[in-house]
Design an enzyme around this catalytic site. Structure first.
Site, PDB file in Angstrom:
ATOM      1  NE  ARG A  95      38.964   7.576  69.443  1.00  0.00           N
ATOM      2  CZ  ARG A  95      38.682   8.652  70.128  1.00  0.00           C
ATOM      3  NH1 ARG A  95      37.939   8.585  71.200  1.00  0.00           N
ATOM      4  NH2 ARG A  95      39.133   9.819  69.749  1.00  0.00           N
ATOM      5  N   GLY A 128      39.869   1.730  73.107  1.00  0.00           N
ATOM      6  CA  GLY A 128      38.937   1.617  71.974  1.00  0.00           C
ATOM      7  C   GLY A 128      37.625   2.359  72.171  1.00  0.00           C
ATOM      8  NE  ARG A 178      34.733   9.588  61.381  1.00  0.00           N
ATOM      9  CZ  ARG A 178      35.958   9.818  61.868  1.00  0.00           C
ATOM     10  NH1 ARG A 178      36.229  10.962  62.468  1.00  0.00           N
ATOM     11  NH2 ARG A 178      36.905   8.923  61.759  1.00  0.00           N
ATOM     12  CG  ASP A 258      46.939  10.372  61.624  1.00  0.00           C
ATOM     13  OD1 ASP A 258      47.957  11.088  61.562  1.00  0.00           O
ATOM     14  OD2 ASP A 258      46.220  10.296  62.630  1.00  0.00           O
TER      15      ASP A 258
HETATM   16  P1  AMP Z   1      43.161  10.780  66.670  1.00  0.00           P
HETATM   17  O1  AMP Z   1      43.951  11.604  67.627  1.00  0.00           O
HETATM   18  O2  AMP Z   1      41.701  10.658  67.046  1.00  0.00           O
HETATM   19  O3  AMP Z   1      43.362  11.163  65.251  1.00  0.00           O
HETATM   20  O4  AMP Z   1      43.708   9.287  66.828  1.00  0.00           O
HETATM   21  C1  AMP Z   1      45.029   8.914  66.565  1.00  0.00           C
HETATM   22  C2  AMP Z   1      45.141   7.425  66.671  1.00  0.00           C
HETATM   23  O5  AMP Z   1      44.867   6.981  68.012  1.00  0.00           O
HETATM   24  C3  AMP Z   1      44.204   6.632  65.781  1.00  0.00           C
HETATM   25  O6  AMP Z   1      44.870   5.477  65.362  1.00  0.00           O
HETATM   26  C4  AMP Z   1      43.073   6.294  66.712  1.00  0.00           C
HETATM   27  O7  AMP Z   1      42.355   5.150  66.301  1.00  0.00           O
HETATM   28  C5  AMP Z   1      43.840   6.016  68.000  1.00  0.00           C
HETATM   29  N1  AMP Z   1      42.996   6.212  69.199  1.00  0.00           N
HETATM   30  C6  AMP Z   1      42.498   7.352  69.690  1.00  0.00           C
HETATM   31  N2  AMP Z   1      41.807   7.121  70.824  1.00  0.00           N
HETATM   32  C7  AMP Z   1      41.853   5.788  71.058  1.00  0.00           C
HETATM   33  C8  AMP Z   1      41.338   4.912  72.065  1.00  0.00           C
HETATM   34  N3  AMP Z   1      40.594   5.382  73.067  1.00  0.00           N
HETATM   35  N4  AMP Z   1      41.599   3.611  71.937  1.00  0.00           N
HETATM   36  C9  AMP Z   1      42.331   3.122  70.938  1.00  0.00           C
HETATM   37  N5  AMP Z   1      42.856   3.882  69.964  1.00  0.00           N
HETATM   38  C10 AMP Z   1      42.623   5.202  70.016  1.00  0.00           C
HETATM   39 MG    MG Z   2      42.673  10.600  63.545  1.00  0.00          MG
END
Ligand code: AMP
Ligand code: MG
Length: 488
Positions: A95, A128, A178, A258
């Site tokens: 996203r 996204g 960001r 990550d």
């Molecule tokens: P995070 O928990 O923010 O570190 O995200 C973990 C993964 O989920 C990363 O690959 C993000 O890009 C993906 N992600 C989180 N929220 C969304 C969303 N609303 N749509 C698509 N991908 C997401």
């Molecule tokens: Mg992340």
């Protein structure tokens, strides 16, 4: 597209050195065009710090939301993987898009990334998008971290997109702009190692060295010394970062690989929060049922994550795996020792000490044990020890008088004046942290269209070492346990 969005913004002269990497590392990706971009908050001090001209941030809601993309921009989404709660997963910018690399007038290269800007090839099942309040939460906490002097990605703006997004309820969508030294993660290396070749890993490492650690460019490409030096740089930055978190009571909440930046910046403010009452087992994240990422585990998770990182570098460290593993283990030891050094020196400063004695670690740990036993507020207890403050409330607690005797004799041996001690302590012990109840209050008001509460909070968090009777009040003891959520 209406006429307005066709107007070109002042060029940012974006660069794209990331595109020099092999193609597996990214995909071309334009941000989604928001229906009705509306600036919620623009970080003017950061804009000044980045040397942005008024013409660049004039009507910034268009470019910083993706409504208009400069002609010369070639935005992309980055591929990465990661160990989430210990399990390898393919991830990537699901996203987010990297709008471009911006060069500040003082020649710093920073990523300008839009978060919440629509689906990408890495979105998996996600939409996204991002909701307004979690993006404002990232803005508040990342800016508080920066003011505390802890390396972090920064928040330049939050812009409403005018799109409703579907979560448990319908929520207003937003984009967070960001700013980061880069968005390369340990997970980017996990991706390269799993899906690429040894040459891909080496190219990524060489790119990081050039971008983040130019002083080790002196080691020739391809030599084991170069990649060992790289690993040690990353290990030291992580040690300093996590020590910084521990010293202010910050709990990241989702230290998957990550979410660990090679640059040593704090990244991804999902389920993070600051601890009020000192309790080493504190965990806020709703999904962290077994406390993997609780406060006391953070330094050890640093070891675990660095181990997953150095595994990707093993082929570059030595031709023989056993020898490579020995080098890797020595690097992990550097992390352990450096973490301890950073933490202990930080604790010394918190106790007004600027030299070292062997018993200092016990002195710090004994205070923490008292805090745990008496359920004291972490931030306020340290702050109240500053000589200009009143500690009468602590004297009533069993064990404190004894600890204080040791501390006072240690200070006496140090031989500094109360003013010098107060100065050291005053700049090592924040008076204000982003307390959960305050952050929630600001977000609740923002959700109802009143930004004034958040603006006032941000002003106070911008000067965390200045006293603020109002903002240093911990939550009521009766308050419900605070719970945070990720993926919002
Ligand atoms: P995070 O928990 O923010 O570190 O995200 C973990 C993964 O989920 C990363 O690959 C993000 O890009 C993906 N992600 C989180 N929220 C969304 C969303 N609303 N749509 C698509 N991908 C997401
Ligand atoms: Mg992340």
């Amino acid at each position: 597209m209406n006429n307005e969005t066709q107007v070109q913004p002042e060029s940012w002269n974006f660069e794209y050195t990331y595109r020099t990497l092999p193609e597996i590392f990214y995909r071309d990706q334009k941000p989604d065009v928001p229906a009705l971009p509306e600036m919620v908050i623009l970080n003017e001090p950061l804009a000044v710090e980045l040397g942005l001209k008024p013409s660049q941030i004039e009507r910034a809601e268009r470019m910083l939301s993706g409504a208009v993309v400069p002609d010369d921009a070639r935005p992309l989404s980055q591929a990465y993987a990661g160990f989430q709660y210990g399990h390898f997963t393919m991830l990537g910018d699901g996203r987010a898009v990297l709008l471009g690399e911006y060069i500040t007038p003082d020649k710093r290269r920073v990523d300008i990334q839009l978060k919440g800007s629509g689906r990408t090839p890495f979105s998996r099942g996600g939409d996204g998008f991002a909701a307004l309040l979690p993006m404002l939460r990232e803005y508040i906490i990342s800016e508080a971290m920066a003011a505390l002097g802890i390396p972090t990605t920064r928040s330049l703006a939050v812009i409403r997109t005018g799109r409703d997004i579907v979560r448990e309820t319908i929520l207003p969508g937003a984009v967070l702009t960001r700013v980061a030294a880069s968005h390369i993660r340990v997970g980017t290396f996990n991706f390269a190692s799993q899906f690429g070749t040894k040459s891909d890993v080496q190219k990524l490492a060489d790119y990081c060295i050039h971008r983040h650690f130019p002083h080790i460019e002196t080691y020739e490409r391809g030599t084991p010394e170069r990649y060992n030096a790289f690993f040690l740089e990353v290990a030291r930055l992580q040690a300093a970062l996590i020590a910084g978190w521990q010293l202010v009571g910050f709990i990241h909440g989702v230290m998957n690989t990550d979410n660990m930046a090679i640059s040593g910046e704090t990244i991804d403010y999902g389920p993070c929060a600051f601890m009020d009452t000192y309790d080493p087992d504190t965990v806020f994240s709703s999904i962290d049922r077994y406390g993997r990422y609780c406060y006391k585990n953070q330094p050890g998770i640093g070891v675990w994550n660095l181990s997953r990182f150095v595994e990707t570098l093993l082929p570059l460290l030595h031709d023989e795996q056993d020898a490579a593993i020995k080098i890797a283990e020595a690097g992990i030891d550097v992390y352990r020792k450096y973490y301890q050094e950073c933490w202990l020196n930080g604790m010394r400063a918190k106790l007004g000490l600027s030299n070292a004695e062997d018993q200092d670690e016990a002195l710090a740990n004994n205070l923490l044990a008292l805090m745990e036993k008496h359920k004291l507020d972490y931030t306020n207890t340290f702050r109240s020890l500053i000589p200009w403050n009143n500690v009468s409330h602590l004297h009533k607690l069993s064990g404190f008088a004894d600890w204080n005797k040791h501390w006072q004799s240690r200070l006496a041996r140090h031989g500094q004046t109360p003013e010098e001690i107060a100065l050291t302590m005053g700049r090592s012990n924040p008076a204000v942290i982003p307390r959960n109840h305050r952050v929630e209050g600001a977000l609740c008001a923002a959700g109802n269209g009143d930004l004034s509460v958040m603006e006032k909070l941000l002003a106070v968090l911008g000067k965390p070492f200045e006293e603020s009777a109002e903002y240093s009040i911990p939550p009521e003891p009766s308050a419900a346990r605070y719970v945070t959520y990720c993926g919002t």
